[in-house]
Write an enzyme that holds these catalytic residues in place. Sequence first.
Site, PDB file in Angstrom:
ATOM      1  N   GLY A 177      -5.653 -31.398 -22.338  1.00  0.00           N
ATOM      2  CA  GLY A 177      -4.924 -30.285 -21.745  1.00  0.00           C
ATOM      3  C   GLY A 177      -5.855 -29.458 -20.900  1.00  0.00           C
TER       4      GLY A 177
ATOM      5  N   GLY B  44      -6.547 -25.322 -19.518  1.00  0.00           N
ATOM      6  CA  GLY B  44      -6.183 -23.917 -19.563  1.00  0.00           C
ATOM      7  C   GLY B  44      -6.813 -23.191 -18.387  1.00  0.00           C
ATOM      8  N   GLY B  45      -6.573 -21.917 -18.333  1.00  0.00           N
ATOM      9  CA  GLY B  45      -7.079 -21.141 -17.217  1.00  0.00           C
ATOM     10  C   GLY B  45      -8.596 -21.100 -17.166  1.00  0.00           C
ATOM     11  CG  PHE B  46     -10.528 -20.340 -20.668  1.00  0.00           C
ATOM     12  CD1 PHE B  46     -11.114 -21.250 -21.528  1.00  0.00           C
ATOM     13  CD2 PHE B  46      -9.380 -19.677 -21.067  1.00  0.00           C
ATOM     14  CE1 PHE B  46     -10.570 -21.487 -22.761  1.00  0.00           C
ATOM     15  CE2 PHE B  46      -8.834 -19.914 -22.305  1.00  0.00           C
ATOM     16  CZ  PHE B  46      -9.420 -20.811 -23.150  1.00  0.00           C
TER      17      PHE B  46
ATOM     18  CB  VAL C 217      -8.880 -29.232 -24.314  1.00  0.00           C
ATOM     19  CG1 VAL C 217      -9.230 -29.647 -25.722  1.00  0.00           C
ATOM     20  CG2 VAL C 217      -8.804 -27.724 -24.217  1.00  0.00           C
TER      21      VAL C 217
ATOM     22  CE  LYS D  87     -10.032 -24.506 -25.371  1.00  0.00           C
ATOM     23  NZ  LYS D  87      -9.219 -23.527 -26.055  1.00  0.00           N
TER      24      LYS D  87
ATOM     25  CG  ASP E 269      -2.535 -16.025 -24.404  1.00  0.00           C
ATOM     26  OD1 ASP E 269      -1.331 -15.745 -24.168  1.00  0.00           O
ATOM     27  OD2 ASP E 269      -3.192 -16.821 -23.716  1.00  0.00           O
TER      28      ASP E 269
END
Length: 843
Positions: free
Chosen positions: A532, A534-536, A539, A553, A649
């Site tokens: 996946g 994410g914004g930062f 993974v 990650k 979040d």
Amino acid sequence: MSPGKKNLSLSSSFLQLLLPFLLTSSFLCPIDAQPFDYPTASLSTTWKNSATANHSVEFTDGSTVRAVLLRGTFGPKYACGFYCNGACDTYLFAIFIVQTNSVSYIVGPNYGFPQVVWSANRDFPVKVNSTLELTSSGDLVLKDADGTVAWSTDTSDKSVAGLNLTEAGNLVLFDENNATVWQSFDHPTDSLVPGQRLLIGQKLTPNVSSTNWTEFGMLSFGFTASGLYGLVGTNPPEVYYQFDYIQVTSHDMGYAEYMNGSLALFVNSELNKTMIEIPSAMSAQYMRLGSDGHLRVYEWSQNSGTWEQVADLLTGYLGDCAYPTACGNYSICSNGQCSCPVTSNGMYFQQINSRRPNLGCSEITPLSCSDSQYHSLIELQDVNYFTFNSDLESTDPESCKQACEKNCWCKAAIFRYRSNSSAGSCYLLSKVFSLMNNDLEKTHFNSTAYIKVQNVPPAPSPTRKKSQLPVIIGSSLGALFVVVLLVGVVIWKTRRVDDEEEIYLDQVPGMPTRFSYEILQATTENFSKKLGAGGFGSVFEGTLIDGTKIAVKQLEGLGQIKKSFLAEVETIGSIHHVNLVRLLGFCAEKMHRLLVYEFMANGSLDRWIYQKNSELVLEWQQRKKIILDIAKGLNYLHEDCRQKIIHLDIKPQNILLDENFNAKVSDFGLSKLIDRDQSQVMTTMRGTPGYLAPEWLLSSAITEKVDVYSFGVVILEIVCGRKVFDSSLNEEDMPLLNLFKRKAEEERLLDIVDKCSEDMQFHGPDAVNMMRVAAWCLQADFAKRPSMSTVVKVLEGVMDVKVDLDYNFFNLSRAKAPVEVGQRESEFRATTPLLPSVLSGPR
Ligand SMILES: *[C@@H]1O[C@H](CO)[C@@H](O)[C@H](O)[C@H]1NC(C)=O
Ligand SMILES: *[C@@H]1O[C@H](CO)[C@@H](O)[C@H](O)[C@H]1NC(C)=O
Ligand SMILES: *[C@@H]1O[C@H](CO)[C@@H](O)[C@H](O)[C@H]1NC(C)=O
Ligand SMILES: *[C@@H]1O[C@H](CO)[C@@H](O)[C@H](O)[C@H]1NC(C)=O
Ligand SMILES: *[C@@H]1O[C@H](CO)[C@@H](O)[C@H](O)[C@H]1NC(C)=O
Ligand SMILES: *[C@@H]1O[C@H](CO)[C@@H](O)[C@H](O)[C@H]1NC(C)=O
Ligand SMILES: *[C@@H]1O[C@H](CO)[C@@H](O)[C@H](O)[C@H]1NC(C)=O
Ligand SMILES: *[C@@H]1O[C@H](CO)[C@@H](O)[C@H](O)[C@H]1NC(C)=O
Ligand SMILES: *[C@@H]1O[C@H](CO)[C@@H](O)[C@H](O)[C@H]1NC(C)=O
Ligand SMILES: *[C@@H]1O[C@H](CO)[C@@H](O)[C@H](O)[C@H]1NC(C)=O
Ligand SMILES: *[C@@H]1O[C@H](CO)[C@@H](O)[C@H](O)[C@H]1NC(C)=O
């Protein structure tokens, strides 16, 4: 298999030892005046499982029964009580069929061996001196010899008046009006008896084996809202038998009933449909699901004095080979014979036990995802599988193979040709149960199986620098030798002192494992399997040397972060809770920043609740459990950690599910860490639209109640099976909270329970109750929201939902914000620079 002896002669039944008449009443157990027929019991009765118990009978097949209740005399009758077989060091509380006559209430010992049709505690067998008690408050409790509770009906608050073993073999707790409070028929084990119904959601699960009574969860045979299914495996289960032309909607109750002559289906009591013919019963009969997936019918034969198998219900339809366990994993079934896959260019499989080919085959070199460059697919022509779900349509064999090669979870692919065409459909398997030879006459299509195998990797390159990777070279049995390269993952121990960060690190005790970048690169196959993004950062999946899967990650764009990063890692790494995803390690090397987490096999929750065409729709109990898991994880972060942690979040993408669908909260601690003493703290706005509490707009001061709000949204999404914003709907219903408010006002909350799940519809009232919990969490005034510990209590049933709920969830005039505490802000900012806000930003 029937334990009856086929060679038992008729005369032996006359030679039976008749047990002397035993006294049948005890001061503990007031039993009816009739000595042979004691089918009921009243409150405050205790029975002890001891050799001196009344009604204890030993049989020559090794079983012993100590009947507690028995209904009727003459012939095969139901009794319930303690049962054991073999060594008899453990016992079940069971319902069994025994032979009775007018002299001895149970005929023994070498005739009419007891047949167990239900048991209370097959996963928790009890010892000698255990007790069964019908308490004065109406709970039926089975306690082991040491007093631990092995099983109970949990009915102490249900006004139970007594216990009744019915004519049909149903153990019933009834109240003063003779209404049923609890019955064994609602909790089937591996058997059904005539007259017993399978309701929606109920299923039979077999024993592990005839000697191990533990529940074998791999197989089941059950009735769902869409029909009768034989299932194998989990996540998702695969269908090996189905009878599925019906669709029971939420209000139409349906059930399958074992009648004399058929297993019949009733829907709304109008449509009666015979599904499976059963030989008409001449005597006592029962049906049992075996650990081989067969559903067999057994009948007492007065002539032979034994129990005989009279039908094998699914085999006529499936044949011998279409059972997932016909031959064991990877083994090919052909006319009932089992063999391992063979190819001309190598040997990849061997029999697990050469004397018992039906146990299946094992891979000589196990598949390893970290060595996927050495995978290949062997082709087995005319091989088919017991089930087929087309993953790729109108495709060719080459694309089918490639699809399997690309996915590490794929263990095999089945390709079915469309007739007269080189195109066909492709099914990718994540596990390989028994395979079968394709019978063209039956199937009318050609089928080819491609099985993924692990080839031998070449010897390791000698030019590799820094050999902290222990290399073990071994060779396998037989003519072929197999070189197995094991890449060891070792903790970087080198004390390089090139910057301040490294020094700091080495001074911190109890840190999570530190990995070198090189090793993480190897375990993730150079970051090739993305789970996946994410914004930062993204993974990736990885596999450690011992086979443990990990999720890595890769944090991006963080620049030179020193102590702060390590401080975060230290804090997060020290937080252990079963409902929080564990940080196992990290990497901080030059510009590389990576976090290593435990791998969660079922990915994130959003995959399971939004997908309308997903094979496995989560059932009510699973959803309820997931909600409770999240609540427990959050409760731990808010209230039990050394430092209070606000997640900031919470959303389905940040809830991960393990192979058993246990939910764990992820990415915690990447948000701010708040000192336990500070109840309120300043932050800049972050999180994800849709999940943000209204106070974010009013003030920059927030509390842990923002997580409670987001959790409320997640509950709704889980129960309704849709996203918080669904742009496929009309504008009014697009935001879930609007729809929720409207339906709550109209008192039509049942309308929004997930329609893709019959089980959810079936549990409509429970789902609506859960929505009330959500409503409480969503109160606009943060102070009116419950704490997570309160939520846990409500979900566990120890507390009730507050009554006067305000359904104006996003009404700013009703929202209240915490008082700002300016000074805290500067303190906080000073101690936690850049990193937290970057890490917990919207993804
Ligand atoms: C068996 O019944 C007798 C007579 O009622 C009673 O005294 C005795 O306690 C009972 N034994 C057990 C183990 O329940
Ligand atoms: C069961 O209890 C009896 C007496 O209460 C005792 O003599 C016996 O040793 C116990 N049996 C076991 C296996 O604990
Ligand atoms: C017990 O079950 C039988 C049916 O087998 C029924 O006739 C009887 O009324 C029941 N007794 C009580 C007390 O419910
Ligand atoms: C309950 O069942 C028993 C036995 O069948 C009967 O004697 C009794 O009258 C019933 N009680 C009620 C309230 O129906
Ligand atoms: C399952 O266990 C019970 C004992 O509870 C035993 O009587 C039965 O034979 C077992 N079933 C199978 C299919 O072996
Ligand atoms: C029975 O099977 C279970 C599950 O496979 C296993 O954990 C357990 O050890 C077995 N028990 C015995 C007595 O073999
Ligand atoms: C369905 O079965 C029930 C119970 O056997 C029977 O009473 C009913 O009349 C049947 N309905 C039809 C439509 O056959
Ligand atoms: C089942 O049906 C058959 C034939 O209709 C009948 O002979 C038999 O007695 C019935 N068995 C039972 C247990 O009702
Ligand atoms: C199956 O394959 C054979 C040869 O491989 C071919 O002759 C036959 O027509 C095929 N049958 C179907 C139904 O596609
Ligand atoms: C397949 O091709 C054969 C010969 O070309 C033809 O007779 C047969 O009808 C075709 N079958 C189908 C299902 O199209
Ligand atoms: C067969 O495969 C299933 C699913 O992968 C697995 O759970 C089971 O342990 C395997 N059985 C054996 C004997 O290896």
